[in-house]
Write a protein that holds these residues in place. Structure first.
Motif, mmCIF file in Angstrom:
data_model
loop_
_atom_site.group_PDB
_atom_site.id
_atom_site.type_symbol
_atom_site.label_atom_id
_atom_site.label_comp_id
_atom_site.label_asym_id
_atom_site.label_seq_id
_atom_site.Cartn_x
_atom_site.Cartn_y
_atom_site.Cartn_z
ATOM 1 N N LEU A 58 1.845 3.427 -15.363
ATOM 2 C CA LEU A 58 2.164 4.356 -14.275
ATOM 3 C C LEU A 58 3.267 3.779 -13.397
ATOM 4 N N SER A 59 4.211 4.625 -13.040
ATOM 5 C CA SER A 59 5.329 4.185 -12.212
ATOM 6 C C SER A 59 5.002 4.348 -10.729
ATOM 7 N N PRO A 60 5.167 3.306 -9.908
ATOM 8 C CA PRO A 60 4.882 3.414 -8.472
ATOM 9 C C PRO A 60 5.728 4.457 -7.757
ATOM 10 N N THR A 61 6.906 4.758 -8.284
ATOM 11 C CA THR A 61 7.790 5.714 -7.612
ATOM 12 C C THR A 61 7.319 7.153 -7.745
ATOM 13 N N ALA A 62 6.302 7.398 -8.599
ATOM 14 C CA ALA A 62 5.832 8.769 -8.837
ATOM 15 C C ALA A 62 4.589 9.116 -8.020
ATOM 16 N N ILE A 63 4.114 8.215 -7.138
ATOM 17 C CA ILE A 63 2.935 8.482 -6.323
ATOM 18 C C ILE A 63 3.263 9.529 -5.263
ATOM 19 N N GLN A 64 2.415 10.578 -5.170
ATOM 20 C CA GLN A 64 2.668 11.650 -4.214
ATOM 21 C C GLN A 64 1.500 11.929 -3.268
ATOM 22 N N GLY A 65 0.340 11.370 -3.519
ATOM 23 C CA GLY A 65 -0.800 11.617 -2.648
ATOM 24 C C GLY A 65 -2.054 11.023 -3.247
ATOM 25 N N PHE A 66 -3.086 10.876 -2.404
ATOM 26 C CA PHE A 66 -4.315 10.222 -2.843
ATOM 27 C C PHE A 66 -5.424 10.624 -1.884
ATOM 28 N N GLU A 67 -6.599 11.027 -2.434
ATOM 29 C CA GLU A 67 -7.715 11.399 -1.570
ATOM 30 C C GLU A 67 -9.034 11.234 -2.309
ATOM 31 N N GLU A 78 0.840 -1.195 0.000
ATOM 32 C CA GLU A 78 0.000 0.000 0.000
ATOM 33 C C GLU A 78 0.872 1.240 0.000
ATOM 34 N N SER A 79 0.483 2.224 -0.832
ATOM 35 C CA SER A 79 1.184 3.494 -0.873
ATOM 36 C C SER A 79 0.347 4.615 -0.279
ATOM 37 N N SER A 80 -0.971 4.647 -0.601
ATOM 38 C CA SER A 80 -1.875 5.669 -0.072
ATOM 39 C C SER A 80 -3.265 5.075 0.098
ATOM 40 N N MET A 81 -4.047 5.649 1.013
ATOM 41 C CA MET A 81 -5.366 5.107 1.326
ATOM 42 C C MET A 81 -6.335 6.254 1.575
ATOM 43 N N THR A 82 -7.590 6.065 1.170
ATOM 44 C CA THR A 82 -8.645 7.026 1.457
ATOM 45 C C THR A 82 -9.958 6.266 1.555
ATOM 46 N N ALA A 83 -11.041 6.956 1.894
ATOM 47 C CA ALA A 83 -12.358 6.319 2.025
ATOM 48 C C ALA A 83 -13.434 7.288 1.558
#
Length: 449
Positions: free
Chosen positions: A281-290, A236-241
């Motif tokens: 999409l590259s996993p290393t470029a993830i910066q946020g998630f909402e 997991e890199s980012s999580m939201t609901a």
């Protein structure tokens, strides 16, 4: 244009750098606030324009004879600010003794209490973050590793700093805590990544633990790609609901020699509803998630990718990655005992931050690469209530079909790329559009609101 060059052109800083440090904003009941944050060893309150109202410098040492003093995170419950701090003892031999501290402050920056503990040598100690509790007080995420085993914990502290329940979060021999969410049903969920202590002894996988405000477990779940090998990585890199309590995970994956980003939608009961992947999409470029305004928003290398709640995007073709769920929790926790201490921070220099503006991923030319030998199809806007446009690499006119979820044919016509397609006569629901020219064809799902 090379993708990395393009991203360098469109990239904006998330926040303004101050003395080489970035602002880490305080966690609240529903995400983060830009009113409070930490910058290096400073605790800061910001006004609505992003300038500091007050700054407290914690660069001194709460525990004497230490060599480090790091602020880890902060949480604001609407009345008080809780700050997590960590110091370490000077040593040239075995691992140092770690001194975590919990600091409670009022909205004027005054310290109400400091509670600190001691974690003895024998491994390493990590503090991840602090989050407000719905019953008053806070939850602290940390892990202790006496050897090769990392025990992940979620420990509760009441509003006076007294310790309470400590939840173990270990499914593998090494636990890395990731995210903490307060759900709409007033329960909590924590995401953690698990792996064996040595490569080749088992694959890595993400986990979720849902529990109530008293610390009682509601369910535990771990997720593994079907057919994963011992050397595969999945985390997991980012999580939201969303407002219904569905949980969305953005994961990084290296499965079957392919690197990709994976989106998981998990129900409020812990069941997988959707598992999509995007190898482009590259996993290393993830910066946020909402989740915001009915959409999932992924910050990817300085741009914003919008998904609907089915993890569909207007310019990305999704691939299903089969994922299975289980409950392989095997326990273990190391609660810490905290005692009172004192420290007076000095007033720090003024600080400020700058709000971020993210360009849209799909609207930037060449922000994604299309294999010219394959048919591509993008639909926007999606969802829609009146019309949509098609974007495809098929030339001139092509056949277009629209069908419903049962496969019933609703429309057959001929169209061309960027042409407006009127769907205002369709009732709300999920539909499929198929385009075909010669031997090339492709279909994509869209939603009518």
């Amino acid at each position: 244009m090379n993708r990395n060059i393009l991203y360098a052109l469109i990239f904006f800083l998330v926040i303004e750098k101050t003395n080489g440090q970035s602002v880490k904003f305080a966690n609240t009941f529903r995400g983060q606030t830009t009113q409070y944050g930490i910058v290096g060893a400073n605790v800061v309150k910001f006004d609505p324009t992003g300038n500091s109202s007050w700054v407290k410098d914690f660069s001194g040492y709460i525990i004497p004879s230490t060599f480090q003093n790091r602020l880890i995170g902060s949480a604001f419950d609407g009345n008080y600010l809780y700050v997590l701090e960590l110091q370490g003892e000077i040593t040239s031999g075995p691992p140092p003794t770690y001194y975590p501290a919990l600091i409670k402050m009022d909205t004027l920056g005054n310290i109400l209490f400091i509670k600190n503990s001691s974690v003895m040598p024998g491994g390493s100690y990590n503090m991840y973050d602090v989050f407000p509790s719905l019953t008053g007080g806070i939850w602290v995420l940390d892990d202790y590793s006496p050897g090769f085993t990392h025990y992940g914990n979620a420990q509760y502290f009441d509003s006076t700093g007294q310790t309470g329940v400590c939840l173990g979060l270990m499914y593998g021999s090494v636990t890395t805590l990731r995210e903490f969410l307060i759900l709409p049903d007033s329960n909590y969920v924590i995401a953690a990544n698990e792996r064996p202590s040595a490569p080749g002894q088992g694959y890595s996988f993400p986990t979720l633990t849902k529990f109530d405000r008293n610390g009682s477990i509601i369910w535990r779940a771990d997720f593994t790609p079907t057919g994963a090998s011992l050397y595969d990585w999945f985390g997991e890199s980012s999580m939201t609901a969303d407002s219904s309590g569905n949980i969305y995970l953005i994961c990084f994956a290296y499965v079957n020699t392919t690197e990709k980003i994976v989106g998981l939608k998990v129900s409020s009961a812990g069941n997988i509803l959707i598992s999509n992947s995007w190898p482009s999409l590259s996993p290393t470029a993830i910066q946020g998630f909402e989740f915001r305004n009915g959409e999932l928003r992924l910050i990817y290398n300085g741009t914003e990718i919008k998904f609907d709640t089915l993890f569909n995007n207007t310019c990305l073709n999704s691939q299903i990655l089969p994922v299975t769920t289980g409950n392989n929790y095997f326990g273990g926790s190391y609660p810490q005992s905290y005692s009172s201490s004192s420290f007076n921070p000095v007033n720090g220099n003024s600080l400020s931050y700058q709000q971020q503006l993210f360009p849209d991923y799909c609207a930037t030319a060449s922000a994604f690469e299309i294999n010219k030998n394959e048919t591509s199809l993008n639909i926007f806007p999606n969802p829609t209530d009146r019309y949509f446009y098609l974007q495809t690499n098929l030339k001139e006119y092509f056949q277009l079909k629209i069908s419903d979820l049962l496969g019933n044919l609703i429309m057959v016509t001929y169209s061309k790329t960027t042409e407006e397609i009127d769907v205002s006569m369709l009732p709300p629901g999920i539909y499929f559009v198929t385009i075909k020219k010669d031997e090339q064809s492709i279909n994509k799902r869209f939603i009518v609101q």
